[in-house]
Design a protein around this motif. Structure first.
Motif, PDB file in Angstrom:
ATOM      1  N   LEU A  64       0.864  -1.175   0.000  1.00 12.03           N
ATOM      2  CA  LEU A  64       0.000   0.000   0.000  1.00 12.03           C
ATOM      3  C   LEU A  64       0.899   1.223   0.000  1.00 12.03           C
ATOM      4  CD1 LEU A  64      -2.870  -0.889   2.500  1.00 12.03           C
ATOM      5  CD2 LEU A  64      -3.060  -0.629   0.024  1.00 12.03           C
ATOM      6  N   LEU A  65       0.738   2.063  -1.015  1.00 12.12           N
ATOM      7  CA  LEU A  65       1.500   3.303  -1.142  1.00 12.12           C
ATOM      8  C   LEU A  65       0.629   4.458  -0.679  1.00 12.12           C
ATOM      9  CD1 LEU A  65       2.825   2.737  -4.780  1.00 12.12           C
ATOM     10  CD2 LEU A  65       4.002   2.168  -2.655  1.00 12.12           C
ATOM     11  N   LYS A  66       1.068   5.175   0.323  1.00 11.05           N
ATOM     12  CA  LYS A  66       0.318   6.337   0.818  1.00 11.05           C
ATOM     13  C   LYS A  66       0.746   7.572   0.040  1.00 11.05           C
ATOM     14  CE  LYS A  66      -0.324   6.666   5.319  1.00 11.05           C
ATOM     15  NZ  LYS A  66      -0.006   6.977   6.749  1.00 11.05           N
ATOM     16  N   GLY A  67      -0.201   8.215  -0.641  1.00 13.97           N
ATOM     17  CA  GLY A  67       0.115   9.363  -1.483  1.00 13.97           C
ATOM     18  C   GLY A  67      -0.082  10.696  -0.795  1.00 13.97           C
ATOM     19  N   SER A  68       0.125  11.764  -1.567  1.00 16.04           N
ATOM     20  CA  SER A  68      -0.023  13.113  -1.019  1.00 16.04           C
ATOM     21  C   SER A  68      -1.486  13.498  -0.846  1.00 16.04           C
ATOM     22  CB  SER A  68       0.675  14.130  -1.926  1.00 16.04           C
ATOM     23  OG  SER A  68       0.114  14.113  -3.228  1.00 16.04           O
ATOM     24  N   GLY A  69      -2.404  12.686  -1.363  1.00 16.54           N
ATOM     25  CA  GLY A  69      -3.822  12.950  -1.170  1.00 16.54           C
ATOM     26  C   GLY A  69      -4.378  12.414   0.143  1.00 16.54           C
ATOM     27  N   TRP A  70      -3.553  11.738   0.925  1.00 18.93           N
ATOM     28  CA  TRP A  70      -3.958  11.241   2.251  1.00 18.93           C
ATOM     29  C   TRP A  70      -3.911  12.417   3.212  1.00 18.93           C
ATOM     30  CZ3 TRP A  70      -4.450   5.835   3.809  1.00 18.93           C
ATOM     31  CH2 TRP A  70      -4.589   5.656   5.177  1.00 18.93           C
ATOM     32  N   VAL A  71      -5.008  12.713   3.876  1.00 17.85           N
ATOM     33  CA  VAL A  71      -5.065  13.855   4.786  1.00 17.85           C
ATOM     34  C   VAL A  71      -4.002  13.707   5.875  1.00 17.85           C
ATOM     35  CG1 VAL A  71      -6.479  15.110   6.449  1.00 17.85           C
ATOM     36  CG2 VAL A  71      -7.511  14.245   4.336  1.00 17.85           C
ATOM     37  N   GLY A  72      -3.169  14.721   6.005  1.00 19.82           N
ATOM     38  CA  GLY A  72      -2.082  14.705   6.978  1.00 19.82           C
ATOM     39  C   GLY A  72      -0.777  14.190   6.393  1.00 19.82           C
ATOM     40  N   ASN A  73      -0.814  13.726   5.140  1.00 21.66           N
ATOM     41  CA  ASN A  73       0.386  13.179   4.509  1.00 21.66           C
ATOM     42  C   ASN A  73       0.754  13.968   3.256  1.00 21.66           C
ATOM     43  OD1 ASN A  73       2.272  10.810   4.754  1.00 21.66           O
ATOM     44  ND2 ASN A  73       1.577  10.435   2.670  1.00 21.66           N
ATOM     45  N   GLU A  74       0.266  15.188   3.170  1.00 19.13           N
ATOM     46  CA  GLU A  74       0.395  15.972   1.939  1.00 19.13           C
ATOM     47  C   GLU A  74       1.847  16.178   1.506  1.00 19.13           C
ATOM     48  OE1 GLU A  74      -3.519  16.939   3.839  1.00 19.13           O
ATOM     49  OE2 GLU A  74      -1.445  16.739   4.539  1.00 19.13           O
ATOM     50  N   GLU A  75       2.758  16.286   2.430  1.00 20.09           N
ATOM     51  CA  GLU A  75       4.164  16.546   2.108  1.00 20.09           C
ATOM     52  C   GLU A  75       5.038  15.308   2.247  1.00 20.09           C
ATOM     53  OE1 GLU A  75       4.789  19.483   0.909  1.00 20.09           O
ATOM     54  OE2 GLU A  75       2.737  20.144   1.347  1.00 20.09           O
ATOM     55  N   ARG A  76       4.412  14.144   2.455  1.00 17.23           N
ATOM     56  CA  ARG A  76       5.197  12.944   2.759  1.00 17.23           C
ATOM     57  C   ARG A  76       4.810  11.728   1.923  1.00 17.23           C
ATOM     58  NH1 ARG A  76       4.178  10.689   7.090  1.00 17.23           N
ATOM     59  NH2 ARG A  76       6.215   9.736   7.418  1.00 17.23           N
ATOM     60  N   GLY A  77       4.096  11.936   0.823  1.00 14.20           N
ATOM     61  CA  GLY A  77       3.710  10.797  -0.006  1.00 14.20           C
ATOM     62  C   GLY A  77       4.923   9.977  -0.417  1.00 14.20           C
ATOM     63  N   ILE A  78       4.768   8.660  -0.432  1.00 17.09           N
ATOM     64  CA  ILE A  78       5.900   7.794  -0.754  1.00 17.09           C
ATOM     65  C   ILE A  78       6.360   8.042  -2.193  1.00 17.09           C
ATOM     66  CG2 ILE A  78       4.414   5.862  -1.454  1.00 17.09           C
ATOM     67  CD1 ILE A  78       7.741   5.526   0.440  1.00 17.09           C
ATOM     68  N   VAL A  79       7.653   8.153  -2.379  1.00 20.76           N
ATOM     69  CA  VAL A  79       8.234   8.422  -3.694  1.00 20.76           C
ATOM     70  C   VAL A  79       8.649   7.085  -4.314  1.00 20.76           C
ATOM     71  CG1 VAL A  79      10.135   9.541  -4.926  1.00 20.76           C
ATOM     72  CG2 VAL A  79       8.952  10.736  -3.060  1.00 20.76           C
ATOM     73  N   HIS A  80       8.175   6.830  -5.525  1.00 22.11           N
ATOM     74  CA  HIS A  80       8.387   5.528  -6.154  1.00 22.11           C
ATOM     75  C   HIS A  80       8.453   5.672  -7.668  1.00 22.11           C
ATOM     76  CE1 HIS A  80       4.079   6.257  -6.220  1.00 22.11           C
ATOM     77  NE2 HIS A  80       3.988   5.401  -7.217  1.00 22.11           N
ATOM     78  N   ARG A  81       8.786   4.575  -8.354  1.00 22.57           N
ATOM     79  CA  ARG A  81       8.824   4.571  -9.816  1.00 22.57           C
ATOM     80  C   ARG A  81       8.675   3.146 -10.331  1.00 22.57           C
ATOM     81  NH1 ARG A  81      15.265   5.691 -11.233  1.00 22.57           N
ATOM     82  NH2 ARG A  81      16.067   3.697 -10.461  1.00 22.57           N
ATOM     83  N   SER A  82       8.354   3.051 -11.628  1.00 24.14           N
ATOM     84  CA  SER A  82       8.353   1.751 -12.289  1.00 24.14           C
ATOM     85  C   SER A  82       9.796   1.332 -12.545  1.00 24.14           C
ATOM     86  CB  SER A  82       7.606   1.836 -13.621  1.00 24.14           C
ATOM     87  OG  SER A  82       6.264   2.220 -13.424  1.00 24.14           O
TER      88      SER A  82
END
Length: 221
Positions: free
Chosen positions: A185-203
């Motif tokens: 589960l990848l938590k993105g910047s659209g998660w309330v309270g996680n706006e500046e900490r979304g997991i950074v990933h790539r293919s």
């Protein structure tokens, strides 16, 4: 054991890092609700019957399924229609439905959005952060997604390349890769309270002649 019980069980052999959690069963995915966690990973070894089912669907040209709805028999029917070898798809379809039901249960939603793709190249080759609350990702065949621990990245480098913009990766040796079969589960910047900490990933890079069977599931909030 039902989905609710699987998700609420204490994860076996779990490990919590600075902002990630890993474990050997579905229970670890619930760690994503911890404020500090931005990626939760269920590590697993795929069963031989499931591997055979996956291989049958990869012996084809690239294909794709996009579907939204309640993860019930309608999902199974859509998968059967889309897969190139439906007569061998039973084990894979059952696994996709299990993961879709887990997402619906975990986030208390009725519907999910599913994309399943057999790819011949990298879909999102640059490190980025998704602008959505959360997404389940698993690679059934081929190299898994790559992600960066917070201490190994420079967030100011995210986005389109510009003169003077720093490199996203501070430490290339710290890049992590999910293995074939892992569910995260990848938590993105659209998660309330996680706006500046979304997991950074790539293919990941896909070698010439190699294919990658990728599944993503989004809860429909």
């Amino acid at each position: 054991m039902g989905i609710q019980a699987l998700l609420s069980a204490d994860p076996a052999a779990s490990h919590v890092g600075a902002h990630w959690a890993t474990g050997l069963d579905l229970g670890v995915l619930a760690e994503v609700f911890d404020e500090a966690i931005t990626i939760a990973i269920m590590q697993r070894e795929l069963a031989p019957q499931l591997l055979a089912s996956i291989a049958a669907q990869c012996a084809a040209q690239p294909w794709e399924l996009a579907w939204r709805g309640v993860p019930d028999s309608a999902l199974e029917q859509a998968l059967t229609r889309s897969m190139p070898a439906p007569q061998h798809a039973g084990e894979l379809i059952a696994d996709v439905r299990l993961l879709a039901e887990a997402v619906a249960c975990l986030f208390d939603v009725d519907a999910v959005g599913i994309r399943m793709r057999l790819l011949a190249g990298a879909m999102c080759p640059r490190f980025h952060c998704d602008n959505l609350p959360v997404r389940l990702v698993t690679t059934y065949s081929g190299p898994g997604s790559e992600w960066l621990p917070e201490q190994a990245l420079e967030r100011a480098g995210l986005g389109n390349p510009e003169p003077g913009k720093p490199e996203v990766v501070r430490d290339a040796g710290a890049i992590r890769r999910l293995t074939e079969g892992d569910v995260c589960l990848l938590k993105g910047s659209g998660w309330v309270g996680n706006e500046e900490r979304g997991i950074v990933h790539r293919s990941p890079a896909v070698a010439a002649g190699q294919q990658r069977l990728l599944l993503t599931i989004d809860p429909e909030f």
